[in-house]
Design a protein around this motif. Structure first.
Motif, PDB file in Angstrom:
ATOM      1  N   ALA A  20      50.985  38.889  57.747  1.00  0.00           N
ATOM      2  CA  ALA A  20      50.163  39.852  56.997  1.00  0.00           C
ATOM      3  C   ALA A  20      50.477  41.272  57.466  1.00  0.00           C
ATOM      4  CB  ALA A  20      48.679  39.541  57.184  1.00  0.00           C
ATOM      5  N   TYR A  21      50.645  41.427  58.781  1.00  0.00           N
ATOM      6  CA  TYR A  21      50.935  42.755  59.334  1.00  0.00           C
ATOM      7  C   TYR A  21      52.267  43.292  58.812  1.00  0.00           C
ATOM      8  CZ  TYR A  21      51.730  46.527  62.635  1.00  0.00           C
ATOM      9  OH  TYR A  21      51.962  47.750  63.173  1.00  0.00           O
ATOM     10  N   SER A  22      53.237  42.418  58.732  1.00  0.00           N
ATOM     11  CA  SER A  22      54.577  42.892  58.373  1.00  0.00           C
ATOM     12  C   SER A  22      54.622  43.415  56.935  1.00  0.00           C
ATOM     13  CB  SER A  22      55.613  41.782  58.584  1.00  0.00           C
ATOM     14  OG  SER A  22      55.396  40.764  57.632  1.00  0.00           O
ATOM     15  N   TYR A 192      36.819  42.499  59.913  1.00  0.00           N
ATOM     16  CA  TYR A 192      37.421  41.582  60.883  1.00  0.00           C
ATOM     17  C   TYR A 192      38.850  41.279  60.408  1.00  0.00           C
ATOM     18  CZ  TYR A 192      37.883  37.443  63.830  1.00  0.00           C
ATOM     19  OH  TYR A 192      38.318  36.533  64.752  1.00  0.00           O
ATOM     20  N   PRO A 193      39.802  41.134  61.343  1.00  0.00           N
ATOM     21  CA  PRO A 193      41.214  41.069  60.939  1.00  0.00           C
ATOM     22  C   PRO A 193      41.579  40.049  59.863  1.00  0.00           C
ATOM     23  CG  PRO A 193      41.050  41.352  63.304  1.00  0.00           C
ATOM     24  CD  PRO A 193      39.642  41.186  62.808  1.00  0.00           C
ATOM     25  N   LEU A 197      40.169  42.700  53.340  1.00  0.00           N
ATOM     26  CA  LEU A 197      40.521  44.031  53.849  1.00  0.00           C
ATOM     27  C   LEU A 197      40.210  43.996  55.333  1.00  0.00           C
ATOM     28  CD1 LEU A 197      41.437  46.954  53.370  1.00  0.00           C
ATOM     29  CD2 LEU A 197      39.059  47.550  52.883  1.00  0.00           C
ATOM     30  N   GLY A 198      41.255  43.860  56.162  1.00  0.00           N
ATOM     31  CA  GLY A 198      41.049  43.653  57.591  1.00  0.00           C
ATOM     32  C   GLY A 198      41.621  44.797  58.405  1.00  0.00           C
ATOM     33  N   VAL A 248      43.940  52.710  59.545  1.00  0.00           N
ATOM     34  CA  VAL A 248      44.590  51.468  59.121  1.00  0.00           C
ATOM     35  C   VAL A 248      43.971  50.992  57.806  1.00  0.00           C
ATOM     36  CG1 VAL A 248      44.850  49.017  59.694  1.00  0.00           C
ATOM     37  CG2 VAL A 248      45.235  50.758  61.461  1.00  0.00           C
ATOM     38  N   LEU A 249      42.646  51.033  57.738  1.00  0.00           N
ATOM     39  CA  LEU A 249      41.943  50.542  56.543  1.00  0.00           C
ATOM     40  C   LEU A 249      42.260  51.401  55.323  1.00  0.00           C
ATOM     41  CD1 LEU A 249      38.553  49.664  58.267  1.00  0.00           C
ATOM     42  CD2 LEU A 249      40.110  48.033  57.160  1.00  0.00           C
ATOM     43  N   ARG A 250      42.465  52.707  55.520  1.00  0.00           N
ATOM     44  CA  ARG A 250      42.815  53.569  54.367  1.00  0.00           C
ATOM     45  C   ARG A 250      44.149  53.125  53.771  1.00  0.00           C
ATOM     46  NH1 ARG A 250      42.816  59.696  55.606  1.00  0.00           N
ATOM     47  NH2 ARG A 250      42.869  59.794  53.324  1.00  0.00           N
TER      48      ARG A 250
END
Ligand SMILES: *Cc1c(COP(=O)(O)O)cnc(C)c1O
Length: 380
Positions: A20-22, A192-193, A197-198, A248-250
């Motif tokens: 998900a991060y990538s 929460y990760p 939307l984490g 990060v959330l933006r």
């Protein structure tokens, strides 16, 4: 979720936060550096901008960044003056946090059984649970499908109760009647990760179009201050969203409508490939209802534990949401009967799900489920 022991060649993990991060790593890392170099880490420009952007996404006037989804619920209750002696109606089938937040402020959670057809709170049973001490109803958009908001609004209006959305599963949910967060008097979101939307840690938000309630939450989240280091007319604690998480959330909010489309497509693919398996229940949809952007894709099977073991032997990791249901936790030990919630909870299997999941991985999961289903029938 056990990422450390997971071998990418061997199957499908339940939740792959590295994958998900990538998906947006470069933009997120740019945001991390931007905040680290800014010298402002708490309640600054990133939080302010995120609050405005998230309120607009939810179709509400205000969003207030807080420390977690549980805090968001508890701060809504506190802002509304809900505490000891008060009752709050909650679904029996939900995450423990929904119940914990009620009890955490000293109020009593009153559980209501699930509607078997929808898997959501049964609005008629909620009406029957209203008593003299009832102050609010919490509608949980379980697994990403909107709770019956029109029926619940009729109920809360009739009795002068607050209607609060637990929208921790519903950042991308928007069913034509409006997005999650636009239906209640206030809504609680978790970042929460693993949520749709984490963040890269804990975070949450209170969303509301009630300016007074939003202002009260702002005071409660930071020492009771009505402005930075101003007077404190009342008490407050500390539950704030970090600048880093807001940045990060933006970034991730800007991609959320793309994610919503991906989640819908993944859900459709599961439904299409699993619809012929006899022993398997699929996530409920009303006639003509579009596939929601699920937060969890939860199927049901009478032999839940055997099916989960057989899937794991084929490399497919699953999870269970939520068994035992909150009223059966030692902390609550509620005597009430919740047969529909308990049936669903005892049969629930959460399949691997998230925007990181590929169509091929879905096919691996479906092939494994099909093999397990055929093996079960050939035994009979
Ligand atoms: C995750 C979750 C919460 C709590 O959120 P946290 O950020 O973990 O405190 C509340 N309600 C539901 C339905 C959740 O899934």
């Amino acid at each position: 979720m056990n990422l450390d022991n997971y071998d990418a060649g061997a199957g499908v993990p339940f939740c792959d936060l590295r994958a998900a991060y990538s998906a947006d790593a470069e933009a997120v890392e740019e945001a991390l550096v931007r905040v680290a170099r800014s010298g402002r880490y708490v309640l600054g420009a990133e939080v302010e901008a995120f609050e405005a952007e998230f309120a607009s996404w939810c179709g509400a006037r205000h969003a207030v960044g807080v420390g977690s989804g549980t805090d968001a619920l508890a701060l809504i209750f506190r802002a509304a003056g809900i505490g000891p002696g008060d009752e709050v109606i909650v679904p029996a089938y939900t995450a423990p946090a929904t119940w914990m937040a009620v009890a955490w402020v000293g109020a009593t959670p009153i559980g209501v059984d699930t509607d078997r057809a929808s898997g959501l709170i049964d609005a008629e049973r909620a009406a029957a649970a209203v008593g003299g001490a009832t102050r609010a109803v919490v509608a949980v958009h379980l697994f990403g499908r909107l709770a019956p908001m029109a029926e619940l609004r009729t109920l809360t209006d009739r009795h002068g109760l607050l209607l609060i959305e637990d929208a921790a599963h519903a950042h991308a949910t928007d069913e034509g009647t409006g997005p999650a967060g636009s239906h209640g008097d206030a809504a609680a979101f978790s970042f929460y990760p693993t949520k749709t939307l984490g963040a890269l840690g804990d975070g949450g938000a209170v969303v509301s179009s009630d300016g007074e309630l939003a202002q009260a939450v702002r005071r409660l989240r930071s020492y009771g201050w009505s402005s930075w280091q101003g007077d404190a007319a009342g008490l407050g604690g500390n539950s704030r969203l970090d600048e880093i998480q807001a940045a990060v959330l933006r970034n991730r909010l800007a991609n959320l409508s793309t994610r919503r489309g991906q989640l819908r497509d993944l859900g459709r693919r599961y439904r299409d490939r699993l619809s012929k398996l006899e022993g398997l229940g699929l996530p409920p949809l009303a006639a003509g209802e579009d596939e929601p952007p699920w937060h969890q894709f939860v199927v049901t099977h009478a032999e839940r534990d055997r099916v989960r073991r057989a899937l794991l032997e084929r490399g497919v990791e699953t999870a269970v949401h939520y068994d035992p249901i909150p009223p059966r936790l030692t902390a609550f030990g509620q005597p009430g009967r919740f047969p529909a919630a308990e049936d669903l909870a005892s049969q629930a299997i959460s399949l691997p799900f998230g925007h990181w999941l590929s169509a091929d991985e879905i096919d691996v999961v479906c092939a494994a489920l099909t093999a397990v289903d055929i093996a079960a029938r050939s035994r009979m």
